[in-house]
Design a protein around this motif. Sequence first.
Motif, PDB file in Angstrom:
ATOM      1  N   THR A   1      -2.626  17.318  10.508  1.00 26.45           N
ATOM      2  CA  THR A   1      -2.717  18.559  10.237  1.00 26.45           C
ATOM      3  C   THR A   1      -3.043  18.937   8.697  1.00 26.45           C
ATOM      4  O   THR A   1      -3.074  20.038   8.306  1.00 26.45           O
ATOM      5  CB  THR A   1      -1.240  19.313  10.685  1.00 26.45           C
ATOM      6  OG1 THR A   1      -0.239  18.733   9.914  1.00 26.45           O
ATOM      7  CG2 THR A   1      -1.064  19.244  12.141  1.00 26.45           C
TER       8      THR A   1
ATOM      9  N   SER B   1       7.492  18.144  12.926  1.00 28.94           N
ATOM     10  CA  SER B   1       7.027  18.995  11.797  1.00 28.94           C
ATOM     11  C   SER B   1       7.381  18.017  10.602  1.00 28.94           C
ATOM     12  O   SER B   1       8.107  17.112  10.344  1.00 28.94           O
ATOM     13  CB  SER B   1       7.562  20.276  11.495  1.00 28.94           C
ATOM     14  OG  SER B   1       8.995  20.168  10.854  1.00 28.94           O
ATOM     15  N   CYS B   2       6.451  18.164   9.332  1.00 27.95           N
ATOM     16  CA  CYS B   2       6.872  17.501   8.090  1.00 27.95           C
ATOM     17  C   CYS B   2       6.960  18.263   7.093  1.00 27.95           C
ATOM     18  O   CYS B   2       6.910  19.429   7.114  1.00 27.95           O
ATOM     19  CB  CYS B   2       5.633  16.638   7.671  1.00 27.95           C
ATOM     20  SG  CYS B   2       5.097  15.431   8.802  1.00 27.95           S
TER      21      CYS B   2
ATOM     22  N   GLY C   1       6.428  26.166  10.858  1.00 28.65           N
ATOM     23  CA  GLY C   1       6.876  25.016  12.009  1.00 28.65           C
ATOM     24  C   GLY C   1       7.980  24.207  11.715  1.00 28.65           C
ATOM     25  O   GLY C   1       8.206  23.482  12.452  1.00 28.65           O
ATOM     26  N   GLN C   2       8.720  24.509  10.688  1.00 26.50           N
ATOM     27  CA  GLN C   2      10.081  23.628  10.160  1.00 26.50           C
ATOM     28  C   GLN C   2      10.939  24.414  11.360  1.00 26.50           C
ATOM     29  O   GLN C   2      11.780  25.216  10.665  1.00 26.50           O
ATOM     30  CB  GLN C   2      10.293  23.416   8.975  1.00 26.50           C
ATOM     31  CG  GLN C   2       9.376  22.508   8.252  1.00 26.50           C
ATOM     32  CD  GLN C   2       9.584  22.571   6.689  1.00 26.50           C
ATOM     33  OE1 GLN C   2      10.388  23.309   6.282  1.00 26.50           O
ATOM     34  NE2 GLN C   2       8.496  21.769   6.242  1.00 26.50           N
TER      35      GLN C   2
ATOM     36  N   VAL D   1       7.717  23.481  18.911  1.00 24.92           N
ATOM     37  CA  VAL D   1       7.397  22.265  17.791  1.00 24.92           C
ATOM     38  C   VAL D   1       8.142  20.883  18.598  1.00 24.92           C
ATOM     39  O   VAL D   1       9.338  20.969  18.879  1.00 24.92           O
ATOM     40  CB  VAL D   1       7.949  22.542  16.464  1.00 24.92           C
ATOM     41  CG1 VAL D   1       7.798  21.551  15.396  1.00 24.92           C
ATOM     42  CG2 VAL D   1       7.186  23.863  16.125  1.00 24.92           C
TER      43      VAL D   1
ATOM     44  N   GLY E   1       7.041  25.352   6.526  1.00 23.00           N
ATOM     45  CA  GLY E   1       6.238  24.310   7.450  1.00 23.00           C
ATOM     46  C   GLY E   1       5.054  24.461   7.858  1.00 23.00           C
ATOM     47  O   GLY E   1       4.723  25.456   8.740  1.00 23.00           O
ATOM     48  N   HIS E   2       3.865  23.861   7.199  1.00 20.68           N
ATOM     49  CA  HIS E   2       2.469  24.086   7.358  1.00 20.68           C
ATOM     50  C   HIS E   2       2.066  22.860   8.290  1.00 20.68           C
ATOM     51  O   HIS E   2       0.852  22.725   8.616  1.00 20.68           O
ATOM     52  CB  HIS E   2       1.723  24.355   6.164  1.00 20.68           C
ATOM     53  CG  HIS E   2       1.854  23.535   5.315  1.00 20.68           C
ATOM     54  ND1 HIS E   2       2.796  23.614   4.223  1.00 20.68           N
ATOM     55  CD2 HIS E   2       1.088  22.350   4.915  1.00 20.68           C
ATOM     56  CE1 HIS E   2       2.725  22.588   3.526  1.00 20.68           C
ATOM     57  NE2 HIS E   2       1.631  21.676   3.898  1.00 20.68           N
ATOM     58  N   GLU E   3       2.808  21.883   8.506  1.00 19.14           N
ATOM     59  CA  GLU E   3       2.304  20.610   9.040  1.00 19.14           C
ATOM     60  C   GLU E   3       3.200  20.377  10.262  1.00 19.14           C
ATOM     61  O   GLU E   3       4.449  19.834  10.245  1.00 19.14           O
ATOM     62  CB  GLU E   3       2.422  19.386   8.200  1.00 19.14           C
ATOM     63  CG  GLU E   3       1.843  19.407   6.823  1.00 19.14           C
ATOM     64  CD  GLU E   3       1.910  18.193   5.916  1.00 19.14           C
ATOM     65  OE1 GLU E   3       2.625  17.292   6.262  1.00 19.14           O
ATOM     66  OE2 GLU E   3       1.555  18.483   4.637  1.00 19.14           O
ATOM     67  N   PHE E   4       2.681  20.739  11.620  1.00 21.19           N
ATOM     68  CA  PHE E   4       3.448  20.529  12.694  1.00 21.19           C
ATOM     69  C   PHE E   4       2.657  20.518  13.929  1.00 21.19           C
ATOM     70  O   PHE E   4       1.307  20.819  13.905  1.00 21.19           O
ATOM     71  CB  PHE E   4       4.457  21.809  12.890  1.00 21.19           C
ATOM     72  CG  PHE E   4       3.554  23.234  13.106  1.00 21.19           C
ATOM     73  CD1 PHE E   4       3.428  23.617  14.395  1.00 21.19           C
ATOM     74  CD2 PHE E   4       3.332  23.890  12.203  1.00 21.19           C
ATOM     75  CE1 PHE E   4       2.525  24.889  14.430  1.00 21.19           C
ATOM     76  CE2 PHE E   4       2.683  25.196  12.031  1.00 21.19           C
ATOM     77  CZ  PHE E   4       2.236  25.546  13.352  1.00 21.19           C
TER      78      PHE E   4
ATOM     79  N   VAL F   1       0.396  14.537  13.600  1.00 20.54           N
ATOM     80  CA  VAL F   1       1.119  15.400  12.544  1.00 20.54           C
ATOM     81  C   VAL F   1       0.662  15.228  11.432  1.00 20.54           C
ATOM     82  O   VAL F   1       0.454  16.317  10.581  1.00 20.54           O
ATOM     83  CB  VAL F   1       2.659  15.625  12.714  1.00 20.54           C
ATOM     84  CG1 VAL F   1       3.507  14.374  12.022  1.00 20.54           C
ATOM     85  CG2 VAL F   1       3.279  16.978  12.331  1.00 20.54           C
TER      86      VAL F   1
END
Length: 382
Positions: free
Chosen positions: A158, A33-34, A128-129, A30, A57-60, A155
């Motif tokens: 996503t 990530s957000c 993804g965090q 990664v 973490g689903h935004e990466f 990012v």
Amino acid sequence: MNYRGPYRVRADRNMPMPRIEHSGDAIVRVTRSCICGSDLHLYHGMVPDTRIGTTFGHEFIGVVEEVGPDVTNLKVGDNVLVPFNIACGECVFCEQQLFGNCHESNPEATAVGGIFGYSHTAGGYDGGQAEYVRVPYADVGPLVIPEDMDHDDAVLLTDVVPTGYQAAEMAGIKPGDTVVVFGAGPIGIMAAKCAWLFGAGRVIVIDHLEYRLEFVKNYAQCEAYNFRSLEDPVLFIKKTTDWIGADVCIDAVGCEAAGSAFHTITGRKMMLQSGSAIALHWAINAVKKGGIVSIVGVYGPTGNIIPIGNVVNKGLTLSANQASVKRHLPKLIEHVRAGRIDPKAIVTHRVPLEEVADAYHIFSAKLDNCIKTILIPPSARK
Ligand SMILES: NC(=O)c1ccc[n+]([C@@H]2O[C@H](COP(=O)([O-])OP(=O)(O)OC[C@H]3O[C@@H](n4cnc5c(N)ncnc54)[C@H](O)[C@@H]3O)[C@@H](O)[C@H]2O)c1
Ligand SMILES: [Zn+2]
Ligand SMILES: [Zn+2]
């Protein structure tokens, strides 16, 4: 990132390294990530079966580190953006591009498909965090980031941009329509921005955080109102539309809406319903007869006290779903390239992954004018 229970997350150096488990998997290192409003529902303990020790973490986005033997679309070293939905690409729902409703990636549910880092009700995948993440069905979701694209924009593609876009799409906006968006978080901001792309004639955003209303007014060139100073937001919307109601309403708030003591106590404190549905309540009552309510705000699997009788008597079409990210990417990348959408402008905080606990606290408590936070792992800072 290691979830320890409601309001407790920490950075943990001893988390296991993800491995290829199926021939179609990839491992991604990664780079960004957000933290999303959806993560706050997990963080606040609102989502059933959120297990201790899992990673959100689903935004990466990241770099492909390893691929399984059946992966053909990606190679080691590719920079990829990974949609938040985990989709098989082959089931009856994926075939209709309903990637948010894949029938294979989440054996626990018949509604939502698999989602990275979103509890065992969404398949139990780690998110993804983190420094590394396992990406299942790697030939289906991930997209190689175009050379000319800023990685902060990537990012945000996503989840945030496609979800705001789909909210506007599901609202069936016709040229000249008055669109009311409830919520001025990243999703509401993007929904307001995208409403214009569908031909809206007037866009109104409702929230109660002044700094976000100020931001969305400039970013999406819309009207923005604080529901705390409106007394009754439904009455206000009716008044400002000649007592017709909005053509469409978009709920970009979901189950943690403020603004009603009844909903807050029964939904968020006592959990007699799955959170507060007051923003949706307002949306149903403020839309015109025969109008469309588009819902992307997240609500739990259990019931809510919403004015369902009014849905029937007004003849409303409710339109709701998880965004199917992959379906929107080709046209959204064009919008970003052409400058019609500038995703990275909503990023207010860039935080080292090791400080994830502070980052959650700041975003959750809406401190420091926070709108969107990007977490950066150590290897991506060298
Ligand atoms: N369907 C999808 O695919 C999808 C994807 C991403 C996020 N979401 C959901 O969308 C929602 C918004 O996400 P976000 O990242 O923007 O979250 P966020 O927490 O940053 O923003 C929510 C905003 O709603 C405001 N708000 C609270 N009560 C309100 C009310 N009664 N009326 C109007 N505004 C109110 C808050 O002040 C806040 O600014 C969340 O429920 C999230 O889970 C859904
Ligand atoms: Zn998200
Ligand atoms: Zn599928």
